[in-house]
Enzyme design. Structure first.
Site, PDB file in Angstrom:
ATOM      1  N   HIS A  95      -7.164  -0.130   2.044  1.00 18.94           N
ATOM      2  CA  HIS A  95      -5.728  -0.290   2.333  1.00 18.94           C
ATOM      3  C   HIS A  95      -5.172   0.851   3.185  1.00 18.94           C
ATOM      4  CE1 HIS A  95      -5.507   1.927  -1.475  1.00 18.94           C
ATOM      5  NE2 HIS A  95      -5.688   0.844  -2.206  1.00 18.94           N
TER       6      HIS A  95
ATOM      7  N   ASP B 106      -5.312  -6.767  -2.807  1.00 18.09           N
ATOM      8  CA  ASP B 106      -5.215  -5.690  -3.807  1.00 18.09           C
ATOM      9  C   ASP B 106      -4.402  -6.195  -4.998  1.00 18.09           C
ATOM     10  OD1 ASP B 106      -5.638  -3.227  -4.979  1.00 18.09           O
ATOM     11  OD2 ASP B 106      -4.093  -2.183  -3.841  1.00 18.09           O
TER      12      ASP B 106
ATOM     13  N   ASP C  96       2.097  -7.722   2.378  1.00 20.34           N
ATOM     14  CA  ASP C  96       3.042  -8.346   1.430  1.00 20.34           C
ATOM     15  C   ASP C  96       4.484  -7.953   1.704  1.00 20.34           C
ATOM     16  OD1 ASP C  96       2.958  -5.696   0.655  1.00 20.34           O
ATOM     17  OD2 ASP C  96       2.701  -6.094  -1.477  1.00 20.34           O
ATOM     18  N   GLY C  97       4.712  -7.158   2.766  1.00 19.66           N
ATOM     19  CA  GLY C  97       6.066  -6.740   3.090  1.00 19.66           C
ATOM     20  C   GLY C  97       6.541  -5.562   2.247  1.00 19.66           C
TER      21      GLY C  97
ATOM     22  N   GLU D 187     -13.464   0.516  -7.133  1.00 19.85           N
ATOM     23  CA  GLU D 187     -12.397   1.371  -6.601  1.00 19.85           C
ATOM     24  C   GLU D 187     -12.175   2.471  -7.634  1.00 19.85           C
ATOM     25  OE1 GLU D 187      -8.428  -0.290  -6.078  1.00 19.85           O
ATOM     26  OE2 GLU D 187      -8.232   0.841  -4.222  1.00 19.85           O
TER      27      GLU D 187
HETATM   28 ZN   LIG Z   1      -7.180  -1.810  -5.371  1.00 23.93          ZN
END
Ligand SMILES: [Zn+2]
Length: 412
Positions: A241, A299, A273-274, A154
Site C-alpha cells: 500500500h 487491504d 477507497d477514497g 504482513e
Molecule cells: Zn494489510
C-alpha cells in the site's frame, strides 16, 4: 474437496460465522458446472483490446475459442465483461477474518467472491510466531483446495514507527531464520511477505524470500530513499500500500515512495477507497508507475461487505464508522472496508482512469505477480472462466468463477 470445507451457498452461512445477516437471497444456491455457454453482446475487455458487441465462449471451467453449436447463448448486451479480480492483500470480509477459523475464512472468501474477487491471497496480521505458523497451516490447506491463491504475511517484521494497525508489543526485526519458518509453515503457499527492509536482518530476509520464490514487499517501513533502493536491489518487487504506513515524499528526503515509484522492477499496491489515498495521489502514482506496475488491493478487514460496528484485527479492537475502520486506541486507519468492485467503479467514474488500465491493475498485473497469468487475470482462451459482468455505470451485475455463476446476471 473436503465437503465440510466447501464454500457454502449464499443463504446458508457456515456455523460459527458471524455473517448470518449478510447472506442475502435464500433463492441463490451453489450452481453446478455450467457446461458450455456463450456470453453475447457485451463490451469485452481482452488483453488485445476492447471489443464492442463481443462474444465469450465458456466450456466447463475454462474460456475457449469457440463453443459447441448447441451451447446456450446468454445475452449480456449493454454490459461490460472484464476478468475476475485478483486481490493480493486482503485480511477478511463478510464479518469474518483470515485470522479466524476455517469457517470464518470461507465466509470472507465468499463475500469477496460475490464482489468479483475470483482470486484471493489471504493476508495475516502481526501475531506470535506460533500462532502465525498455525494460521499458515490452516490457510495453506484452503489454498491447496483452490479456495485461496496463497498467503501474504504482513508483519511481524515491520517498523514500530510505521506499525499502523499492528500490535506494537509483537513486532520484531526480520530474522531470516524466522522468515524461513513462516515460509515453510505455508507448505509452498507463501506468496508474499511485507517487511520493513531497513531493520537489521531486512536485506538478508529479502534475499531469502527471493531464493524461496516468495515476493518480498516493502511496507510498514521507515526507510530512507537509499535504504529502499538497497531493498529493491536485493530483490524486493512490491510496495505494500504505497504512501500508507511509510514516510511521505519530501523534496530533500524523497523516501521510499520515490524509490518504489521510479523503479521498473516494482509493482505498487494502491488502496482505492477514497480514504486511504487522495484521488490526486492515486493518479500521481498511476501516471508515474504506468498502468502495468499498479495493483489495486483492498487491504480489507472483517467489515468489508458487512457493515459498521466493533471488530477485532488480530488482537486489536477496531471501530468501523461510515465504512472507515480505525483502531479504538490511537485512531490509526485499520485496513479498509473496500471490495474490488467498488475500487473498479471508483477508478473509472471518480478517478477517470481508462477501463483497460483499471482491468490491468485489478486483474492482469496481480495475476502476473503471482505467476498465475496463464490461469487467471485475463479473458484469454485456456484460462479459467473467471469474469465479472458490469453495467454501463460499472456496477457489478454478475460474477463467474471457474465456469460457475457466483452471481448470475440473469437473476440480478
Ligand atoms: Zn494489510
Amino acid at each position: 474437496m473436503d465437503a465440510e470445507r466447501e464454500i457454502p451457498a449464499r443463504g446458508s452461512a457456515p456455523s460459527g460465522a458471524r455473517g448470518e445477516t449478510s447472506c442475502g437471497s435464500a433463492a441463490w444456491a451453489r450452481s453446478t458446472p455450467t457446461g458450455s455457454q456463450v456470453l453475447t453482446g457485451a463490451t469485452v475487455v481482452l488483453p488485445t483490446g476492447t471489443v464492442k458487441n463481443g462474444t465469450l465462449a465458456v466450456d466447463g471451467k475454462r474460456i475457449t475459442e469457440t463453443a459447441p453449436a448447441n451451447a446456450p447463448h446468454i445475452d449480456v448486451s449493454n454490459h461490460w465483461l472484464v476478468p475476475g479480480f485478483v486481490d493480493i492483500h486482503n485480511h477478511g470480509g463478510g464479518g469474518s477474518s483470515f485470522s479466524g477459523t476455517a469457517d470464518d475464512v470461507l465466509q470472507a472468501i465468499r463475500t469477496h467472491r460475490e464482489h468479483g474477487t475470483t482470486t484471493l491471497v489471504a493476508s495475516t496480521v502481526t501475531e506470535e510466531t506460533d500462532q502465525l505458523v498455525q494460521r499458515a497451516g490452516l490457510l495453506s490447506e484452503l489454498a491447496e483446495q483452490g479456495d485461496l491463491a496463497g498467503i501474504h504475511f504482513e508483519g511481524p517484521f515491520i517498523s514500530p514507527c510505521r506499525k499502523g494497525a499492528h500490535s506494537a508489543a509483537l513486532l520484531r526485526d526480520p530474522d531470516p531464520a524466522e522468515v524461513r519458518k513462516l515460509v515453510d509453515a505455508a507448505r509452498g503457499q507463501a506468496r508474499m511477505v511485507t517487511l520493513a527492509t531497513e531493520l537489521p536482518g531486512g536485506l538478508d530476509s529479502v534475499r531469502l524470500l527471493v531464493e524461496q520464490g516468495v515476493i518480498a514487499a516493502v511496507g510498514h517501513t521507515d526507510a530512507t530513499y537509499e535504504q529502499t533502493v538497497a531493498a529493491i536491489d536485493a530483490g524486493a518487487t512490491v510496495a505494500t500500500h504505497l504512501f500508507n504506513a511509510m514516510p511521505t515524499l519530501g523534496h530533500r528526503a524523497p523516501g521510499p515512495v520515490t524509490a518504489l515509484l521510479e523503479d521498473e522492477r516494482v509493482t505498487v499496491e494502491l488502496i482505492n477507497d477514497g480514504t486511504h489515498l487522495h484521488p490526486a495521489a492515486l493518479k500521481l502514482a498511476f501516471r508515474h508507475a504506468g498502468a502495468a506496475r499498479v495493483a489495486f488491493i483492498t487491504d480489507a478487514m472483517d467489515a468489508a461487505g458487512f457493515g459498521d460496528g466493533r471488530y477485532l484485527l488480530g488482537p486489536l479492537e477496531v471501530e468501523v464508522s461510515e465504512g472507515v475502520a480505525r483502531l479504538v486506541e490511537g485512531g490509526s486507519i485499520a485496513g479498509s472496508t473496500l471490495t474490488l468492485d467498488r475500487a473498479f467503479q471508483r477508478a473509472v467514474t471518480v478517478d477517470g482512469l481508462p477501463v483497460e488500465d483499471v482491468v490491468a491493475a485489478l486483474s492482469a498485473n496481480p495475476a502476473r505477480l503471482l505467476g498465475k497469468a496463464d490461469e487467471v487475470g485475463s479473458l484469454t482462451p485456456g484460462t479459467y472462466a473467471d469474469l465479472v459482468v458490469l453495467d454501463e455505470e460499472f456496477a457489478l451485475k454478475g460474477v463467474m468463477r471457474r465456469g460457475e455463476w457466483v452471481i448470475d446476471p440473469q437473476l440480478g
